[in-house]
Scaffold this active site. Structure first.
Site, PDB file in Angstrom:
ATOM      1  N   ASP A 339       2.385  -4.405  -8.158  1.00 54.94           N
ATOM      2  CA  ASP A 339       1.422  -3.814  -9.082  1.00 54.94           C
ATOM      3  C   ASP A 339       0.107  -4.581  -9.028  1.00 54.94           C
ATOM      4  O   ASP A 339       0.090  -5.821  -9.065  1.00 54.94           O
ATOM      5  CB  ASP A 339       2.008  -3.863 -10.498  1.00 54.94           C
ATOM      6  CG  ASP A 339       1.065  -3.336 -11.544  1.00 54.94           C
ATOM      7  OD1 ASP A 339       0.730  -2.141 -11.487  1.00 54.94           O
ATOM      8  OD2 ASP A 339       0.656  -4.128 -12.422  1.00 54.94           O
ATOM      9  N   GLU A 376      -0.173  -2.192  -4.113  1.00 50.69           N
ATOM     10  CA  GLU A 376      -1.152  -1.358  -4.804  1.00 50.69           C
ATOM     11  C   GLU A 376      -2.459  -2.129  -4.662  1.00 50.69           C
ATOM     12  O   GLU A 376      -2.747  -3.047  -5.435  1.00 50.69           O
ATOM     13  CB  GLU A 376      -0.781  -1.165  -6.276  1.00 50.69           C
ATOM     14  CG  GLU A 376      -1.744  -0.249  -7.002  1.00 50.69           C
ATOM     15  CD  GLU A 376      -1.465  -0.154  -8.499  1.00 50.69           C
ATOM     16  OE1 GLU A 376      -1.682   0.928  -9.071  1.00 50.69           O
ATOM     17  OE2 GLU A 376      -1.047  -1.161  -9.098  1.00 50.69           O
TER      18      GLU A 376
END
Length: 687
Positions: A339, A376
């Site tokens: 993330d 990401e």
């Protein structure tokens, strides 16, 4: 003074179970004293035993350690750490707070836990989360190991452990609904769907109360531990239950030939900003674990969550790599999606490093070789590194794929060239690096944003239930409601939405790269237009299993798409062929409605991609018609025994929309009429 026999060792960090007891080791550079507290129950108001660690005898360098004879796995514990409380210097010690062990392999959360209470000053031991001693070797894996599937054979299904089976329609027993055990019960569905990997939204233990307005942090992006599985996802009540049940789930998924990828959050913690609670890191060594502002009082916030981990500090780097090793070696995880991974590229002052040590530590660690690493590649402060993320083996979530495919199917001018690039692996983004063909993880939507159904049903977000007057969530959704905002009884609108859903799924599954789609998209799961449903643990975010029958045509479409995708050639991966080389070697042509005459103008909304797959001995034509009218596309001439066959036409009613590969009907005409906003896939034999 500590007994010399119980001095313990500085390594390994965290609790280590032996035949005669448990060794504990904790890093704190700036602490002046440490106490180990042992508890009989998760809600104990007082410890059953307190072990002070002598700063001379029980400290080696900055590691505080002790050995406690007779302890076993399942022991509940926590730390109290003494030191100066001087926020102006970044020091926030509070010996009244019981702290989680950063290396604790398990945690327990009392029913009385209250984030609001923990934030307040004072000792709230009975309400505090506590760590649990775990013996990683005390489990029978029965020969299980990570699957190591090639990326070219990988199809990712992003899902939420709790949301997958929490709905009453799931068919899962009430005790196991929304748990690791509940997921095991629905593995047959995943097998029938055909996906090869599940990407689980955060399962690191998190604070579900770390959410504004008294709502719940459903997604789990508020970690309190990087080694412990989230206890609320376990159907078992004992302290070791979550660890065992999580392993049972991984083993069961592997037996079904499904890999397990974890969405991991190494960019911030649930302790949030200076007004947040002291749960672990802040009270142990605040300036080591977090990026602090110039005034040392405030936290640097590149995450949008109040704080940012100091990921390139040597101690934090080691913790991150140790965590990943643990999940691979002891929990048998196949891969990780990081993330806001670009935050891992920032130094202690927030500047972007050209070669971030932590990223190279992860990539070069031999224990992680063969593990899927997915970034990401952006953060909440504007850093965007898709196509330039550091490393040789990292895959990247391709946000450009999402945006450009959405633009094309809503008729945005100038989107054709971009979507053509996305079809062939996004060489515009990744070609310069001579990297793997599957570097791009292709998706049209994910947990963060509209579901696929809502993408074709809403022009605007509808986040009123989040309590922020619809201000939260992205305003730029690149969606189109097909003429009506929200649910519609108009058959024409529903037919168009169904077609658009199939268009998005087809492009995602057939483009070069690793395809990913969201839990429930295969049956048109809706969140009623909410594009930021992180704070709802209810039927609006759960998988409604009634949809499996309601949208069986879309489910069938996805199943047949996947079954053919899995037959793709993997020799380029075995030969280490780069995306650039593969495209250069491919025999491909672009057409328009006329052969050899593609229209690349900004107003063009149709293109044909024609290519030969030598290994599979087929030639195929992928026709994209984004226009509002039907178009007649010329077809290359074929001998009678090599006539074109129609595999997909998203404008056709089910079951003509997609056929089983070998049963595809022949197309004898010199052209093919593609309906408005549709995709057609034709193929013929090369031999």
């Amino acid at each position: 003074m500590s007994n010399s026999l119980n001095v313990g060792q500085s390594t390994p960090i965290g609790p280590t179970v032996t035949e005669s007891g448990v060794n504990f080791s904790l890093f704190s550079r700036t602490a002046t004293g440490v106490e180990l507290h042992l508890f009989d129950r998760d809600n104990s108001a007082k410890p059953s035993r307190v072990i002070p660690l002598d700063p001379v005898v029980n400290r080696t360098y900055h590691y505080w350690h002790t050995f406690v004879p007779g302890l076993q796995a399942g022991q509940i514990y926590g730390y109290r750490v003494q030191g100066p409380n001087d926020p102006s210097k970044g020091l926030r010690f509070d010996p009244t707070k019981l702290l989680l062990d950063p290396y604790g392999r398990g945690i327990v959360v009392p029913q009385s836990y209250s984030r609001e209470t923990i934030v307040a000053k004072g000792d709230y031991t009975s309400d505090a989360m506590k760590s649990v001693v775990v013996d990683p070797g005390a489990y029978d894996w029965e020969g299980d190991a990570p699957l190591r599937r090639p990326s070219s054979r990988t199809i990712i299904y992003e899902m939420h452990v709790r949301g997958f089976t929490r709905h009453p329609s799931s068919g899962v027993g009430e005790k196991t609904r929304g748990t690791y055990a509940g997921l095991i019960e629905r593995i047959p569905y995943l097998q029938q769907l055909g996906i090869t990997a599940v990407e689980l939204l955060p399962v690191f233990a998190f604070d579900a109360q770390a959410c504004p307005l008294g709502l719940v942090n459903y997604w789990g992006y508020q970690p309190v531990s990087f080694f412990s599985p989230h206890p609320a996802y376990s159907s078992r009540q004992d302290a070791l239950g979550p660890v065992t049940e999580f392993r049972d789930m991984v083993k069961a998924l592997h037996r079904a030939d499904i890999e397990v990828i974890l969405d991991v959050v190494f960019n911030h913690t649930a302790e949030c900003d200076q007004s947040g609670p002291t749960i672990s890191f802040r009270g142990i060594d605040n300036p080591t674990y977090y990026l602090l502002g110039e005034d040392r009082f405030h936290y640097s916030d590149y995450t949008g969550c109040g704080n940012t981990l100091n990921a390139n500090n040597p101690i934090v780097r080691r913790m991150i790599v140790d965590s990943l090793r643990y999940w691979v070696q002891e929990m048998h995880i196949d891969g990780f999606r990081f993330d806001l991974a670009s935050i891992l590229a920032r130094d202690s002052t927030g500047n972007v490093l050209p070669n971030p040590p932590v990223l190279w530590d992860i990539e070069s660690d031999p224990a992680l070789a063969g593990t899927k690493l997915i970034a990401e590649a952006w953060d909440a402060a504007g850093l965007y590194q898709v196509g330039s993320f550091v490393g040789d083996t990292w895959k990247e979530w391709n946000g450009r794929f999402r945006d450009d495919v959405r633009d094309f199917f809503r008729g945005e001018p100038g989107s054709l060239r971009r979507v053509a690039d996305r079809l062939v692996g996004s060489p515009e983004l990744f070609g310069h690096e001579a990297r793997d063909v599957e570097q791009s993880v292709n998706f049209v939507n994910c947990h963060d944003g509209f579901t696929l159904n809502d993408l074709v049903s809403y022009n605007q977000k509808h986040n009123e239930q989040n309590g922020e007057d619809n201000r939260d969530g992205s305003n730029d959704n690149k969606s189109w409601n097909c003429g009506v905002e929200g649910p519609s009884d108009d058959p024409a609108v529903e037919e168009l939405r169904n077609r658009q859903v199939k268009n998005f799924l087809t492009v995602t599954m057939l483009s070069l790269g690793v395809p990913m789609f969201l839990m429930g998209d295969e049956v048109r799961r809706t969140q009623n237009g909410n594009n930021n449903a992180y704070c709802h643990d209810d039927a609006s975010t759960w998988f409604d299993w009634n949809l499996v029958k309601a949208h069986v045509d879309v489910l069938r479409f996805v199943q047949l798409l996947i079954s053919r995708r899995l037959l793709r050639d993997v020799k380029h991966e075995q030969r280490r062929t780069s995306l650039t080389q593969l495209i250069q070697d491919a025999r491909k042509t672009w057409h328009g409605v006329k052969l050899g005459q593609p229209d690349w103008g900004d107003r063009s909304q149709s293109i044909v991609f024609n290519a030969e797959l030598q290994i599979e001995h087929i030639e195929f034509m992928l026709i994209l018609n984004g226009y509002t009218e039907s178009l007649e596309f010329e077809l290359p001439m074929k001998d009678a025994d090599k006539s074109w066959r129609r595999w997909i036409d998203t404008a056709q009613p089910s079951p003509q929309d997609i056929t089983e590969w070998q049963l595809a009907p022949y197309v004898r005409d010199r052209s093919y009429r593609a309906a408005p906003r549709s995709i057609v896939v034709l193929y013929s034999s090369l031999s």
